[in-house]
Scaffold this motif. Structure first.
Motif, PDB file in Angstrom:
ATOM      1  N   LEU A 178       0.821  -1.215   0.000  1.00 39.65           N
ATOM      2  CA  LEU A 178       0.000   0.000   0.000  1.00 39.65           C
ATOM      3  C   LEU A 178       0.850   1.257   0.000  1.00 39.65           C
ATOM      4  O   LEU A 178       0.613   2.175  -0.786  1.00 39.65           O
ATOM      5  CB  LEU A 178      -0.919   0.004   1.223  1.00 39.65           C
ATOM      6  CG  LEU A 178      -1.758   1.271   1.406  1.00 39.65           C
ATOM      7  CD1 LEU A 178      -2.817   1.372   0.321  1.00 39.65           C
ATOM      8  CD2 LEU A 178      -2.385   1.308   2.799  1.00 39.65           C
ATOM      9  N   VAL A 179       1.841   1.312   0.873  1.00 41.08           N
ATOM     10  CA  VAL A 179       2.639   2.527   1.003  1.00 41.08           C
ATOM     11  C   VAL A 179       3.383   2.829  -0.289  1.00 41.08           C
ATOM     12  O   VAL A 179       3.386   3.972  -0.778  1.00 41.08           O
ATOM     13  CB  VAL A 179       3.615   2.398   2.185  1.00 41.08           C
ATOM     14  CG1 VAL A 179       4.552   3.607   2.237  1.00 41.08           C
ATOM     15  CG2 VAL A 179       2.842   2.275   3.502  1.00 41.08           C
ATOM     16  N   ASP A 180       4.012   1.815  -0.877  1.00 42.84           N
ATOM     17  CA  ASP A 180       4.787   2.039  -2.101  1.00 42.84           C
ATOM     18  C   ASP A 180       3.919   2.548  -3.240  1.00 42.84           C
ATOM     19  O   ASP A 180       4.276   3.499  -3.945  1.00 42.84           O
ATOM     20  CB  ASP A 180       5.487   0.750  -2.525  1.00 42.84           C
ATOM     21  CG  ASP A 180       6.663   0.401  -1.631  1.00 42.84           C
ATOM     22  OD1 ASP A 180       7.096   1.285  -0.869  1.00 42.84           O
ATOM     23  OD2 ASP A 180       7.142  -0.737  -1.699  1.00 42.84           O
ATOM     24  N   THR A 181       2.779   1.914  -3.430  1.00 43.01           N
ATOM     25  CA  THR A 181       1.932   2.288  -4.565  1.00 43.01           C
ATOM     26  C   THR A 181       1.144   3.556  -4.304  1.00 43.01           C
ATOM     27  O   THR A 181       1.158   4.496  -5.113  1.00 43.01           O
ATOM     28  CB  THR A 181       0.953   1.143  -4.895  1.00 43.01           C
ATOM     29  OG1 THR A 181       1.685   0.053  -5.475  1.00 43.01           O
ATOM     30  CG2 THR A 181      -0.107   1.586  -5.899  1.00 43.01           C
ATOM     31  N   ALA A 182       0.433   3.614  -3.172  1.00 40.31           N
ATOM     32  CA  ALA A 182      -0.511   4.702  -2.940  1.00 40.31           C
ATOM     33  C   ALA A 182       0.119   5.970  -2.384  1.00 40.31           C
ATOM     34  O   ALA A 182      -0.386   7.066  -2.625  1.00 40.31           O
ATOM     35  CB  ALA A 182      -1.614   4.218  -1.987  1.00 40.31           C
TER      36      ALA A 182
END
Length: 312
Positions: A86-90
């Motif tokens: 989640l953190v990397d993409t969003a």
């Protein structure tokens, strides 16, 4: 000037914390470690909460919030040792795509239909990439050799976003490890009393708590500095990465000691958080890299210091 978080920001963070506590506990981490790192149901749950679209503008189907909001949620992801990307993409790829004017994938990202591998020269790996698989100290991270896929390039904006969100996760990881150590100190007994009653243990845990509390505002300031496009933003990010890394590594070492060194073992849940902290400590620039950035800015005069410059 009011530096406090708004009620809406705190409520969102608390909601995410409660959700992850109920859906992503230690038993889930062990299942993911045994069965393959990723669970589509967990990812769908994050998308249903709107977290995949947190930074995506409303016209592309997202919530249109800012980097400070994302840093708060990234901290909660660290607290839960979230395996999903989640953190990397969003929180990293989305603002980078927005800065580059590349909006074609934003709606799909907001719906949770697309994840974005991150590829930067400062990292000798790609997160969730399609290249040859690499082994990580953290068994719940999927790393691959660089293959040019996803968001790629020597972009400082990408580096700063990655370092900022790593720092935010390290804050959550540190708080989780401190809580685990504190709980263990209440039930582990020596000489007929819980070890948490001994001054040596109290002082060690208090030192960790102070380090975490001192690192938090540094991370939040870095998030706001990037959001506002301040010239000193990159230096604030490096300061945040240093402070959060030091707090997390100190807490990991202390938690291991409180557990009588058993924190290293697979039988103790602590090791999942400890290994994530180790992994993120070296991600998006290690301590030497970010120390050099701060040193160059302060000694070189690019970042004026002193009270008259604090709120400039």
């Amino acid at each position: 000037m009011d530096f406090r978080f708004t009620e809406d920001q705190l409520t969102l963070a608390e909601t995410v914390r409660d959700y992850l506590a109920g859906t992503h506990g230690p038993e889930v981490l062990r299942r993911l470690d045994a069965e393959g790192n990723r669970d589509p149901a967990i990812w769908q749950g994050l998308a249903d909460m709107g977290l995949t679209g947190l930074l995506v503008p409303e016209e592309h189907g997202g919530l249109g919030l800012g980097l400070l909001d994302a840093a708060l949620i990234a901290s909660e992801c660290g607290r839960a040792a979230l395996a999903e990307p989640l953190v990397d993409t969003a929180f990293v790829a989305v603002p980078w795509l927005l800065a580059k004017g590349q909006t074609g994938d934003l709606a799909a990202i907001a719906r949770g239909e697309k994840t974005v591998p991150l590829n930067h020269p400062v990292n000798p790996w790609v997160t969730d990439g399609a290249g040859d698989a690499l082994e990580s100290v953290d068994p719940l991270r999927n790393l691959a050799a660089s293959s040019g896929d996803g968001v790629s390039g020597p972009d400082d904006k990408l580096l700063n976003l990655g370092a900022l969100m790593s720092a935010a996760q390290l804050i959550g990881l540190a708080e989780a490890m401190l809580a685990q150590a504190g709980e263990y100190a209440k039930v582990r007994t020596q000489f007929g009393q819980p070890i948490g009653g001994f001054q040596a243990i109290k002082h060690q845990l208090a030192t960790c708590a102070v380090a975490i509390e001192f690192a938090k505002p540094v991370v939040w300031r870095a998030a706001q500095a990037l959001e506002d496009g301040l010239a000193g933003g990159p230096v604030h990010v490096s300061h945040a990465k240093l402070a959060a890394t030091d707090a997390a590594i100190l807490t990991a070492e202390t938690a291991i000691q409180v557990h009588g060194a058993m924190g290293y073992t697979y039988e103790v849940d602590l090791h999942f958080w400890m290994k994530r902290a180790w992994a993120l400590a070296g991600a998006w620039g290690d301590r030497a890299f970010h120390y050099s950035r701060v040193d160059d800015a302060v000694i070189g005069g690019a970042l004026p210091i002193g009270p008259e410059h604090t709120f400039a």
